[in-house]
Motif scaffolding. Structure first.
Motif, PDB file in Angstrom:
ATOM      1  N   CYS A 154       0.835  -1.213   0.000  1.00  0.00           N
ATOM      2  CA  CYS A 154       0.000   0.000   0.000  1.00  0.00           C
ATOM      3  C   CYS A 154       0.863   1.253   0.000  1.00  0.00           C
ATOM      4  O   CYS A 154       0.560   2.227  -0.699  1.00  0.00           O
ATOM      5  CB  CYS A 154      -0.927  -0.009   1.217  1.00  0.00           C
ATOM      6  SG  CYS A 154      -2.199  -1.298   1.196  1.00  0.00           S
ATOM      7  N   LEU A 211      -3.978   6.056  -0.328  1.00  0.00           N
ATOM      8  CA  LEU A 211      -3.689   4.652  -0.639  1.00  0.00           C
ATOM      9  C   LEU A 211      -2.942   3.975   0.504  1.00  0.00           C
ATOM     10  O   LEU A 211      -3.219   2.817   0.851  1.00  0.00           O
ATOM     11  CB  LEU A 211      -2.867   4.572  -1.922  1.00  0.00           C
ATOM     12  CG  LEU A 211      -3.579   5.013  -3.203  1.00  0.00           C
ATOM     13  CD1 LEU A 211      -2.610   5.029  -4.382  1.00  0.00           C
ATOM     14  CD2 LEU A 211      -4.759   4.094  -3.508  1.00  0.00           C
ATOM     15  N   GLY A 245      -3.206   0.157   4.246  1.00  0.00           N
ATOM     16  CA  GLY A 245      -2.339  -0.763   4.969  1.00  0.00           C
ATOM     17  C   GLY A 245      -2.798  -0.957   6.402  1.00  0.00           C
ATOM     18  O   GLY A 245      -2.669  -2.054   6.969  1.00  0.00           O
TER      19      GLY A 245
END
Length: 320
Positions: A26, A138, A142
């Motif tokens: 990620c 983005l 994670g």
């Protein structure tokens, strides 16, 4: 029917002897997005691809160092308490990084490299700002795969399901929590869109896009930090340490934007400079004394007026 957000069942996978952490993927996806968006914006401003790549090659590694440094400094008890190996502070593969440190150290590295390459740091930061926001959006996924950094318990339809093994101490009886990773990801996408819109609408420059990004990001982070359950030093009563930092970042962004709008209006016409070019005054004299019909090199009329510590004055742009 109640709909909750399920947490992924895995956070890593094996390829032979190699363990691949999805959190790392990620982060890599976020770096690629920031790089791609930033490069496109930098080239649209007249910058060169080679210059952009050289600056980021220095910025990204030092940003990672800064992210780890900030995390360790705000979690000293996890690394330097009795019975804990202090060298574990260097084991970044075990997790523990912070975006505050990444942006801070990364900005310093970027400023230093821009100075070395005769590049406008303010223009470079403006070009990169929306991409950083998308990269953060983005990277937050994670946390979803790791089932970490979630918020307080909630029964809202979009509550995040957390496995018992990952629930914060004292909250084991709750099954669903605020999905702060989603809140911050959505907010960061909005920050990217607003900065791009404002840049196009008002032709922002000279650091104002980056200042706007800092202000908006800090504003959103205040709220996600307020509801998170992970450990953070408390300051000012109920205000978490990272929440207080977010407030300071937001305030700094607002002040910087206002001052830049007041004292450095407009946008740079030149973002890269040739250190070997003659000063603007010499170039003007050459044009005034040149024989009729002879062409001479020209310098943008506002090059010297736009000169600043990060925009060396009186220089011609390097060829793209």
């Amino acid at each position: 029917m109640t709909l909750f957000i399920p947490s992924p069942s895995i956070s890593s996978f094996q390829i032979g002897p190699l363990t691949i952490h999805i959190y790392a993927l990620c982060l890599i996806a976020g770096i690629i997005a920031a790089w791609t968006i930033g490069l496109r914006r930098w080239r649209a401003r007249g910058g060169r691809t080679e210059s952009f790549e050289t600056v980021l090659i220095w910025t990204i590694p030092l940003g990672v160092v800064g992210a780890r440094f900030y995390h360790v400094m705000t979690h000293l008890g996890d690394y330097f308490a009795p019975g804990i190996n202090p060298w574990s502070a260097l084991f970044i593969w075990e997790g523990g990084i912070a975006i505050y440190g990444a942006v801070g150290f990364g900005a310093l590295a970027c400023w230093w490299r821009c100075r070395r390459q005769q590049i406008s740091f303010a223009a470079f930061a403006d070009s990169l700002a929306p991409g950083i926001a998308v990269g953060q959006a983005l990277g937050r996924f994670g946390n979803w795969f790791n089932q970490e950094l979630y918020g307080q318990p909630t029964t809202l339809p979009w509550g995040l399901e957390i496995d018992p093994a990952h629930r914060a101490p004292g909250f084991e009886q709750y099954a669903t929590f605020h999905p702060t990773f989603a809140y911050e990801s959505i907010w960061n996408v909005l920050v990217a869109l607003v900065t791009i819109w404002a840049d196009r609408r008002f032709r922002l420059g000279r650091g104002k896009v980056f200042a706007l990004y800092i202000a908006l990001y800090g504003f959103g982070r205040i709220f996600t930090e307020h509801i998170r359950l992970d450990y953070s030093y408390s300051v000012f009563g109920p205000i978490r340490f990272n929440e207080a930092v977010a407030m300071l970042i937001c305030l700094a962004g607002i002040v910087a934007f206002v001052l830049l709008a007041r004292f450095r209006p407009g946008r740079e016409d030149v973002v890269e400079f040739d250190p070997d070019a003659p000063p603007a005054s010499e170039a003007k004299d050459a044009r005034d004394t040149a024989p009729a019909g002879e062409e001479t090199a020209t310098v943008p009329s506002d090059a010297s007026a736009d000169a600043s510590p990060d925009d060396p004055g009186g220089a011609r742009p390097t060829p793209s």
